[in-house]
Every structure is written in C-alpha cells, then in structure tokens.
Motif scaffolding. Structure first.
Motif, short mmCIF file in Angstrom:
data_model
loop_
_atom_site.label_atom_id
_atom_site.label_comp_id
_atom_site.label_asym_id
_atom_site.label_seq_id
_atom_site.Cartn_x
_atom_site.Cartn_y
_atom_site.Cartn_z
N SER A 54 43.17 32.45 37.78
CA SER A 54 42.20 32.67 36.69
C SER A 54 40.79 32.79 37.24
O SER A 54 39.99 33.62 36.76
CB SER A 54 42.30 31.57 35.65
N GLN A 55 40.44 31.97 38.24
CA GLN A 55 39.11 32.07 38.86
C GLN A 55 38.96 33.37 39.61
O GLN A 55 37.93 34.04 39.53
CB GLN A 55 38.90 30.89 39.82
N PHE A 56 39.99 33.74 40.37
CA PHE A 56 39.97 35.00 41.12
C PHE A 56 39.78 36.18 40.17
O PHE A 56 38.91 37.04 40.36
CB PHE A 56 41.28 35.15 41.89
N ASN A 57 40.58 36.23 39.11
CA ASN A 57 40.54 37.33 38.16
C ASN A 57 39.18 37.43 37.47
O ASN A 57 38.60 38.52 37.34
CB ASN A 57 41.65 37.16 37.12
N GLU A 58 38.66 36.29 37.05
CA GLU A 58 37.37 36.29 36.35
C GLU A 58 36.25 36.77 37.26
O GLU A 58 35.40 37.57 36.84
CB GLU A 58 37.06 34.89 35.84
N HIS A 85 42.49 29.96 50.24
CA HIS A 85 43.79 30.06 49.57
C HIS A 85 44.13 31.53 49.31
O HIS A 85 45.28 31.96 49.55
CB HIS A 85 43.75 29.30 48.25
N VAL A 86 43.18 32.30 48.83
CA VAL A 86 43.44 33.71 48.48
C VAL A 86 43.50 34.59 49.71
O VAL A 86 44.45 35.37 49.89
CB VAL A 86 42.35 34.22 47.51
N PHE A 87 42.48 34.47 50.58
CA PHE A 87 42.31 35.44 51.67
C PHE A 87 42.71 34.90 53.05
O PHE A 87 42.86 35.69 53.98
CB PHE A 87 40.85 35.89 51.72
N GLY A 88 42.84 33.60 53.19
CA GLY A 88 43.12 33.01 54.48
C GLY A 88 41.86 32.44 55.11
O GLY A 88 40.75 32.72 54.69
N SER A 89 42.06 31.63 56.15
CA SER A 89 40.94 30.99 56.83
C SER A 89 40.43 31.88 57.95
O SER A 89 41.15 32.75 58.46
CB SER A 89 41.36 29.63 57.39
#
Length: 272
Positions: free
Chosen positions: A238-242, A64-68
């Motif tokens: 929130s998961q990414f930031n943490e 989701h964040v960086f791509g597949s």
C-alpha cells in the motif's frame, strides 16, 4: 506472488537510452524490445528509476522492495522481494490535420497487452479482446468527428469504425479524444528511428560548443505499461503503490532538462 499492472503516461519527453554504440546520425537511441523492435523501458532501468524515486523514504521499505545496496566488500547484498518487468509501449501520439494529435496503437501492441494480463491472471474485458483481434487494412479511428483526418507521414485518411468505440478511454486519453488503430506495419514505421523525435543537445563552455549530439525520445503523452510481482499479503504494498501513483516519477536520463517525468496509474482491477 500477486501481479499488479501500471500505466506510465509520459508528461514530458522520455529518453531511456539503449547505451549501445551507434554509427548513425542519432547518437543516443532509446531502448527497444528485441522481438518487436518497439520502444520499451528495460526492467533494470525502470527499477532503478523507481528506487531513486523512493530515496529518502523508509529504508526498510526500500530494501524490502528493491533490495539492499552494498556499502563495503564484507556486506552481502540482499535481493528485493518485488519482481519488475519491462515497460512496453501501449500508444504514441501522432499529429493529424483535424486535431493537435491522436493516440495511436496497433493490434500487435494490444495482443501483447492482452497476453500480459491473461498470463498474470488479471481481469480482461471483452472490448480489449475484440480490438486485439482486428486486422485493419486502413487507419481506423474511434471518434466520428475525426473521420477523414490525415495522420502525418501516412498517405491514407482515417476511417471511423464504430467497433473501436471506447478505445480512447482504454488508452487513457479520455473518450472525448481520438484514438486510431493502425496496421502493425504502419505503427512500427512511426516508431522507427526515422520517425521518433530527435533533439540536438549541446555542451557549451564559455559560449563555445564542445560536444553536439543528437538524442532520440519517446514523445510526451506516450503510454507504456509494466507489471510488478509482489509477495502475497505484502504489508508494504500500500505504501509502495501510494508513493508511485501520488507524485510524478522521473524515468530515464536528463531529469535536469525536464525529460522523463511520468504519471503512474494502477490498472490491476481495470482495463485502462
């Protein structure tokens, strides 16, 4: 899209290599901004480092964040939803005769940071605007205890300027430290190939040198910042930031010899 801005504090020397062929004495140079010539970490290098940091975490979060990633020719690669920007230089440590080091920045650097916050609609305090508008004709320091200190490689001694009070807290070193505002020309000089630290690296085979090379680094304690754009209402943020703020992130090359270990801080609702 919502913007977030992060500070990178280099805990160890950092080498994000340019990858360009170099005919000079230094074999491996750091990445530099094509406009200012100051050291940066390109967005692609930063994104790759952060993706590696998430290795072993939830695959759905990573994709989701960086791509597949493409595992075979039939699989179509999906782009990530986050947008990463270059990490630009905010301050570097400089040696002095009154402290092991002082943190140094310049109006050009502060103007760039101010412009970045304004562009992405992030809050800006008046002190930042004031510092960015300064045109120092000498080296100014924000702490009176360092009045008269000499910066290595610069001729003039620093002058205390009360208008800079709070600059050290802004940069991230704490108000008890000392920070200096240099003329842009002096700051650029201290960041050029003749002044950034260079280390000899050697590959040994049975005690015999087979490859000696010289590598440029950003010194530990250097500060950079970068912006990331996140979809509105993103449930993964929130998961990414943490995960990137609760443990050290390794950026750049040579992790096995301790290079590039960094602490990241979310500055989105503050001015550093």
């Amino acid at each position: 899209m919502k913007a977030y801005i992060y500070q990178i504090e280099a805990i160890s020397n950092l080498h994000a290599g340019s990858g360009e062929a170099n005919e000079g004495v230094i074999d491996n140079l750091v990445q530099r901004d094509s406009v200012t010539g100051l050291p940066i970490v390109n967005a692609s290098s930063l994104k790759g480092a952060l993706r590696e940091h998430f290795k072993g975490q939830d695959t759905r979060l990573i994709e989701h964040v960086f791509g597949s990633e493409v595992n075979n020719k039939q699989q179509k690669r999906q782009a990530g939803t986050y947008r990463f920007f270059d990490a630009r230089l905010l301050a570097i440590p400089v040696r002095s005769d009154k402290a092991p080091y002082l943190m140094a920045t310049s109006p050009l650097v502060l103007q760039d940071y101010l412009r970045n916050r304004m562009l992405f609609g992030l809050p800006v305090e008046k002190n930042l605007q004031q510092w960015a508008q300064q045109t120092p004709d000498a080296v100014w320091v924000d702490n009176a205890r360092y009045e008269g200190a000499r910066i290595e490689d610069l001729e003039e001694r620093v002058t205390y300027n009360e208008s800079l009070d709070g600059l050290s807290g802004f940069i991230g070193g704490g108000n008890d430290m000392g920070s200096v505002l240099l003329p842009d020309s002096d700051f650029k000089m201290l960041c050029d190939n003749g002044h950034l630290p260079v280390f000899a690296r050697n590959y040994l085979n049975d005690g015999q040198s087979e490859n000696l090379w010289y590598e440029q680094v950003l010194p530990r304690f250097s500060r950079l910042y970068f912006t990331v754009l996140v979809p509105d209402g993103d449930t993964y943020f929130s998961q990414f930031n943490e995960y990137i703020t609760q443990s050290l992130v390794q950026i750049g090359a040579n992790a096995t010899v301790g290079y590039g270990y960094c602490r990241l801080t979310n500055l989105s609702n503050s001015n550093l």
